[in-house]
Design a protein around this motif. Structure first.
Motif, PDB file in Angstrom:
ATOM      1  N   LEU A 175      -4.001  -0.714  -8.571  1.00  0.00           N
ATOM      2  CA  LEU A 175      -3.777   0.528  -9.700  1.00  0.00           C
ATOM      3  C   LEU A 175      -5.366   0.721 -10.360  1.00  0.00           C
ATOM      4  O   LEU A 175      -6.044  -0.004 -10.419  1.00  0.00           O
ATOM      5  CB  LEU A 175      -3.135   0.151 -10.842  1.00  0.00           C
ATOM      6  CG  LEU A 175      -1.493   0.025 -10.522  1.00  0.00           C
ATOM      7  CD1 LEU A 175      -0.533  -0.546 -11.691  1.00  0.00           C
ATOM      8  CD2 LEU A 175      -0.873   1.472 -10.171  1.00  0.00           C
ATOM      9  N   LYS A 206      -5.463   1.633 -16.071  1.00  0.00           N
ATOM     10  CA  LYS A 206      -3.737   1.658 -16.036  1.00  0.00           C
ATOM     11  C   LYS A 206      -3.140  -0.191 -15.772  1.00  0.00           C
ATOM     12  O   LYS A 206      -1.980  -0.476 -16.092  1.00  0.00           O
ATOM     13  CB  LYS A 206      -3.166   2.410 -14.782  1.00  0.00           C
ATOM     14  CG  LYS A 206      -1.940   2.907 -15.224  1.00  0.00           C
ATOM     15  CD  LYS A 206      -1.562   3.938 -13.835  1.00  0.00           C
ATOM     16  CE  LYS A 206      -0.746   5.093 -14.416  1.00  0.00           C
ATOM     17  NZ  LYS A 206      -0.213   6.029 -13.287  1.00  0.00           N
ATOM     18  N   GLN A 207      -4.226  -0.867 -15.327  1.00  0.00           N
ATOM     19  CA  GLN A 207      -3.561  -2.274 -15.061  1.00  0.00           C
ATOM     20  C   GLN A 207      -3.253  -3.085 -16.250  1.00  0.00           C
ATOM     21  O   GLN A 207      -1.922  -3.571 -16.211  1.00  0.00           O
ATOM     22  CB  GLN A 207      -4.870  -3.101 -14.161  1.00  0.00           C
ATOM     23  CG  GLN A 207      -5.010  -2.497 -13.035  1.00  0.00           C
ATOM     24  CD  GLN A 207      -6.533  -3.118 -12.356  1.00  0.00           C
ATOM     25  OE1 GLN A 207      -7.185  -3.951 -13.301  1.00  0.00           O
ATOM     26  NE2 GLN A 207      -6.534  -3.004 -10.993  1.00  0.00           N
ATOM     27  N   LEU A 243       2.354   1.423  -3.619  1.00  0.00           N
ATOM     28  CA  LEU A 243       1.405   2.050  -4.472  1.00  0.00           C
ATOM     29  C   LEU A 243       1.343   3.568  -4.453  1.00  0.00           C
ATOM     30  O   LEU A 243       1.512   4.283  -5.369  1.00  0.00           O
ATOM     31  CB  LEU A 243       0.128   1.489  -3.967  1.00  0.00           C
ATOM     32  CG  LEU A 243      -1.104   2.164  -4.837  1.00  0.00           C
ATOM     33  CD1 LEU A 243      -1.075   1.525  -6.304  1.00  0.00           C
ATOM     34  CD2 LEU A 243      -2.654   1.446  -4.363  1.00  0.00           C
ATOM     35  N   ASN A 244       1.361   4.191  -3.288  1.00  0.00           N
ATOM     36  CA  ASN A 244       1.462   5.718  -3.091  1.00  0.00           C
ATOM     37  C   ASN A 244       2.794   6.201  -3.524  1.00  0.00           C
ATOM     38  O   ASN A 244       2.552   7.249  -4.166  1.00  0.00           O
ATOM     39  CB  ASN A 244       1.288   6.195  -1.542  1.00  0.00           C
ATOM     40  CG  ASN A 244      -0.107   5.829  -0.986  1.00  0.00           C
ATOM     41  OD1 ASN A 244      -1.179   5.672  -1.714  1.00  0.00           O
ATOM     42  ND2 ASN A 244      -0.153   5.606   0.290  1.00  0.00           N
ATOM     43  N   VAL A 273       0.212  -4.555  -5.810  1.00  0.00           N
ATOM     44  CA  VAL A 273       0.274  -3.214  -6.134  1.00  0.00           C
ATOM     45  C   VAL A 273      -0.451  -3.176  -7.559  1.00  0.00           C
ATOM     46  O   VAL A 273      -1.285  -2.017  -7.678  1.00  0.00           O
ATOM     47  CB  VAL A 273       1.647  -2.906  -6.926  1.00  0.00           C
ATOM     48  CG1 VAL A 273       1.954  -1.534  -7.117  1.00  0.00           C
ATOM     49  CG2 VAL A 273       2.462  -2.908  -5.265  1.00  0.00           C
ATOM     50  N   ILE A 294       6.383   2.033 -13.760  1.00  0.00           N
ATOM     51  CA  ILE A 294       5.809   0.963 -12.963  1.00  0.00           C
ATOM     52  C   ILE A 294       6.012  -0.427 -13.350  1.00  0.00           C
ATOM     53  O   ILE A 294       6.401  -1.196 -12.598  1.00  0.00           O
ATOM     54  CB  ILE A 294       4.243   1.170 -12.941  1.00  0.00           C
ATOM     55  CG1 ILE A 294       3.842   2.636 -12.132  1.00  0.00           C
ATOM     56  CG2 ILE A 294       3.432   0.187 -11.827  1.00  0.00           C
ATOM     57  CD1 ILE A 294       2.450   2.886 -12.428  1.00  0.00           C
ATOM     58  N   SER A 341       0.790  -1.259   0.050  1.00  0.00           N
ATOM     59  CA  SER A 341       0.066   0.201  -0.034  1.00  0.00           C
ATOM     60  C   SER A 341       0.855   1.251  -0.137  1.00  0.00           C
ATOM     61  O   SER A 341       0.602   2.178  -0.627  1.00  0.00           O
ATOM     62  CB  SER A 341      -0.844  -0.086   1.158  1.00  0.00           C
ATOM     63  OG  SER A 341      -0.112  -0.136   2.384  1.00  0.00           O
ATOM     64  N   GLN A 373       2.066   5.247  -7.800  1.00  0.00           N
ATOM     65  CA  GLN A 373       1.180   5.082  -8.866  1.00  0.00           C
ATOM     66  C   GLN A 373       0.776   6.261  -9.735  1.00  0.00           C
ATOM     67  O   GLN A 373       0.103   6.177 -10.836  1.00  0.00           O
ATOM     68  CB  GLN A 373      -0.193   5.052  -7.765  1.00  0.00           C
ATOM     69  CG  GLN A 373      -0.456   6.349  -7.142  1.00  0.00           C
ATOM     70  CD  GLN A 373      -1.622   6.357  -6.207  1.00  0.00           C
ATOM     71  OE1 GLN A 373      -2.309   5.280  -6.698  1.00  0.00           O
ATOM     72  NE2 GLN A 373      -1.753   7.130  -5.229  1.00  0.00           N
ATOM     73  N   ASP A 374       1.571   7.161  -9.439  1.00  0.00           N
ATOM     74  CA  ASP A 374       1.530   8.681 -10.229  1.00  0.00           C
ATOM     75  C   ASP A 374       2.587   8.527 -11.589  1.00  0.00           C
ATOM     76  O   ASP A 374       2.936   9.393 -12.345  1.00  0.00           O
ATOM     77  CB  ASP A 374       1.519   9.763  -9.743  1.00  0.00           C
ATOM     78  CG  ASP A 374       0.201   9.941  -8.987  1.00  0.00           C
ATOM     79  OD1 ASP A 374      -0.805   9.395  -9.172  1.00  0.00           O
ATOM     80  OD2 ASP A 374       0.500  10.494  -7.814  1.00  0.00           O
TER      81      ASP A 374
END
Length: 339
Positions: free
Chosen positions: A154, A158-159, A124-125, A150, A135, A121, A128-129
């Motif tokens: 998303l 994006k996945q 991810l933060n 992760v 990524i 988690s 994610q951008d």
């Protein structure tokens, strides 16, 4: 009088044999589990040929092994520079340089090691951008379970993009990896192996997709099916989903069902198609088949999430039995033929 033997008189294989002898059967057997067949064969032969070793040599080998393990741990935590600094304090400058030098000749440090211990988690933060390619590069180097968490979190749009980039990734130069690490404000002091490092590819995304939840897996594969049908077909051939239980022969299905809890099986079958249900019921005793059917009927509506979780547990059992060689999953192609 012959001179006493020192570590310099032994090669790497001989030292490994002495280490196994010094550790004793119980501990040595645990190390054997992590070796390849040819390594076990060579080491076993060397142990058999090792006649007499002084206690001093055994102690020296143990010390050297400990130092190498310590160095490898420090490298994993923060790179070569970090490891050298800590080893200087622990072993002294000269000994530290010797240990690091021996490791850098053979050890390949995986990029992004510093985030392998990060909570998914938080990670991810952290990423994610970033661009989907960035990524994809990061997830390619992470354990599949961590990468799966992760990619599941998303945004849906994006996945599939990230999954496609992982599957199509081949070789990435150390320079690009270092640039990405710098953007993430975390970088290794040095990449030990300056050759191109291989990551990603179909096997990588299959491992990740095998670990994500079923909804994420379906979304990614359905989206990829539209954009990259040939790639998706290649990925599917290497994956196993609950419906693929039809790829198992009766004996294998029976072996799997022995590991499955009856209540989980009833829930998993609630959303299974008729063909899958028949394949399972035909491999149960008549009494048990009737009992499972009654359970399915009397349990009433079941949340799709619970069905998918139950199916995933069965899939995990199948993968575990396949990995151990107890069952064979025929995914098509001549390589799967058993005679």
């Amino acid at each position: 009088m012959a001179a006493k033997a020192s570590l310099a008189d032994y090669n790497g294989l001989q030292k490994a044999a002495i280490l196994m002898i010094a550790l004793g059967p119980e501990k040595a057997s645990k190390l054997f589990k992590h070796l390849k067949d040819e390594e076990i064969e060579a080491l076993t032969l060397e142990i058999a040929n090792t006649k007499s070793v002084s206690q001093q040599v055994k102690d020296d080998v143990m010390d050297e092994f400990y130092e190498l393990c310590l160095a490898q741990q420090y490298i994993a935590e923060g790179g070569i520079g970090y490891a050298k600094e800590l080893l200087d304090n622990a072993l002294g400058n000269e000994r530290a340089s010797e240990v690091i030098g021996r490791l850098t000749a053979s050890l390949q440090v995986r990029p992004f090691e510093f985030i392998r211990k990060t909570d998914p988690s938080q990670l991810l933060n952290f990423i994610q951008d970033e661009h989907p390619q960035t990524i994809a590069l990061i997830l390619s180097y992470l354990p599949s379970a961590q990468a799966a968490q992760v990619i599941s979190a998303l945004p849906p749009e994006k996945q599939a993009d990230v999954a496609k980039r992982i599957a199509m990734m081949d070789r990435t130069s150390p320079e690009i990896i270092q640039e990405v690490e710098a953007v993430l404000e975390k970088k290794l002091a040095s990449l030990v192996n300056q050759d191109y490092t291989i990551a990603g590819g179909v096997d990588s995304i299959v491992e990740i997709l095998n670990s994500v939840d079923r909804a994420t897996e379906k979304h990614i594969l359905e989206t990829l099916e539209i954009e990259e049908p040939e790639l998706t077909d290649e990925i599917r051939k290497k994956m196993f989903v609950f419906e693929d239980i039809l790829l198992l022969d009766d004996k294998s299905i029976q072996r799997v069902l022995r590991e499955v809890d009856n209540s989980e099986l009833a829930i998993a079958m609630k959303a299974a198609n008729e063909q899958v249900q028949n394949a399972i019921f035909n491999n149960l005793s008549k009494r048990l088949a009737v009992m499972i059917k009654e359970d399915m009927e009397y349990m009433g509506p079941v949340r799709m999430k619970d069905v998918e979780e139950a199916q995933q547990k069965i899939v995990n059992i199948i993968r575990k039995l396949e990995d151990s060689g107890e069952i064979i999953v025929s995914r098509g192609g001549g390589d799967d033929i058993v005679v």
